[in-house]
Design an enzyme around this catalytic site. Structure first.
Site, PDB file in Angstrom:
ATOM      1  N   ARG A 121       1.793  -0.283   3.572  1.00  0.00           N
ATOM      2  CA  ARG A 121       0.498   0.400   3.621  1.00  0.00           C
ATOM      3  C   ARG A 121       0.441   1.554   2.622  1.00  0.00           C
ATOM      4  O   ARG A 121      -0.591   1.818   2.019  1.00  0.00           O
ATOM      5  CB  ARG A 121       0.188   0.915   5.029  1.00  0.00           C
ATOM      6  CG  ARG A 121      -0.102  -0.185   6.007  1.00  0.00           C
ATOM      7  CD  ARG A 121      -1.406  -0.916   5.637  1.00  0.00           C
ATOM      8  NE  ARG A 121      -1.662  -1.986   6.556  1.00  0.00           N
ATOM      9  CZ  ARG A 121      -1.634  -3.277   6.251  1.00  0.00           C
ATOM     10  NH1 ARG A 121      -1.366  -3.669   5.023  1.00  0.00           N
ATOM     11  NH2 ARG A 121      -1.878  -4.195   7.153  1.00  0.00           N
ATOM     12  N   GLU A 144      -0.056  -0.078  -0.666  1.00  0.00           N
ATOM     13  CA  GLU A 144      -1.433  -0.563  -0.722  1.00  0.00           C
ATOM     14  C   GLU A 144      -2.403   0.596  -0.985  1.00  0.00           C
ATOM     15  O   GLU A 144      -3.316   0.480  -1.816  1.00  0.00           O
ATOM     16  CB  GLU A 144      -1.789  -1.257   0.596  1.00  0.00           C
ATOM     17  CG  GLU A 144      -3.193  -1.807   0.634  1.00  0.00           C
ATOM     18  CD  GLU A 144      -3.512  -2.449   1.974  1.00  0.00           C
ATOM     19  OE1 GLU A 144      -4.119  -3.532   1.959  1.00  0.00           O
ATOM     20  OE2 GLU A 144      -3.148  -1.870   3.030  1.00  0.00           O
ATOM     21  N   SER A 157       4.304  16.210 -10.806  1.00  0.00           N
ATOM     22  CA  SER A 157       5.756  16.116 -10.715  1.00  0.00           C
ATOM     23  C   SER A 157       6.172  15.555  -9.362  1.00  0.00           C
ATOM     24  O   SER A 157       5.581  15.879  -8.335  1.00  0.00           O
ATOM     25  CB  SER A 157       6.381  17.501 -10.887  1.00  0.00           C
ATOM     26  OG  SER A 157       7.787  17.442 -10.681  1.00  0.00           O
TER      27      SER A 157
END
Length: 145
Positions: free
Chosen positions: A87, A90, A113
């Site tokens: 997830r 995604e 960073s």
């Protein structure tokens, strides 16, 4: 001992000892997410932190030595099979390009960073079910041509 093997021993010992990640981080006087990542092999620990963690978890010196080694980071394809980690990937696949554009618009040409970086996790109550709040706090690094 490999960092991966050390991480597996840490996971098992944590459950066996009935400790939370938060309790371990508190014992080390270190940030929760970074400590958890270090114990899972993604950051090196100082000798003192590694020894304290291993004493708390009842683990041998070889584990403490492995926890002090600099990791070689790579994305393990097996990780993407885990629903939670999938997830996150995604979410970055969907929102990553937009976040990149918005960072460039707000800050200029550069990156966030992941070294000068903090990450935190929190729970936020919500009527439709509790929310997971993940905060990435990274220093902006401008490209210098």
């Amino acid at each position: 001992m490999s960092r991966r093997d050390a991480a597996a021993l840490v996971r098992t010992a944590r459950v066996r000892q009935g400790l939370t990640w938060a309790a371990i981080a508190q014992a080390l006087d270190a940030p929760l997410v970074r400590t958890t990542a270090a114990l899972l092999g993604q950051h090196p620990m100082s000798a003192e932190q590694a020894e304290t963690a291993c004493a708390l978890l009842g683990l041998e010196d070889a584990v403490a030595e492995a926890l002090q080694q600099q990791p070689a980071r790579s994305i393990d394809p097996e990780l993407l099979q885990d629903p939670t980690i999938y997830r996150f990937s995604e979410a970055l696949a969907v929102y990553g390009p937009a976040l990149k554009e918005l960072i460039h618009e707000e800050f200029g040409d550069g990156i966030m960073s992941a070294i000068n970086f903090k990450v935190d996790i929190a729970r936020r109550a919500h009527p439709d079910g509790d929310r997971v709040v993940v905060t990435f706090d990274g220093k902006f690094l401008d490209y210098r041509w």
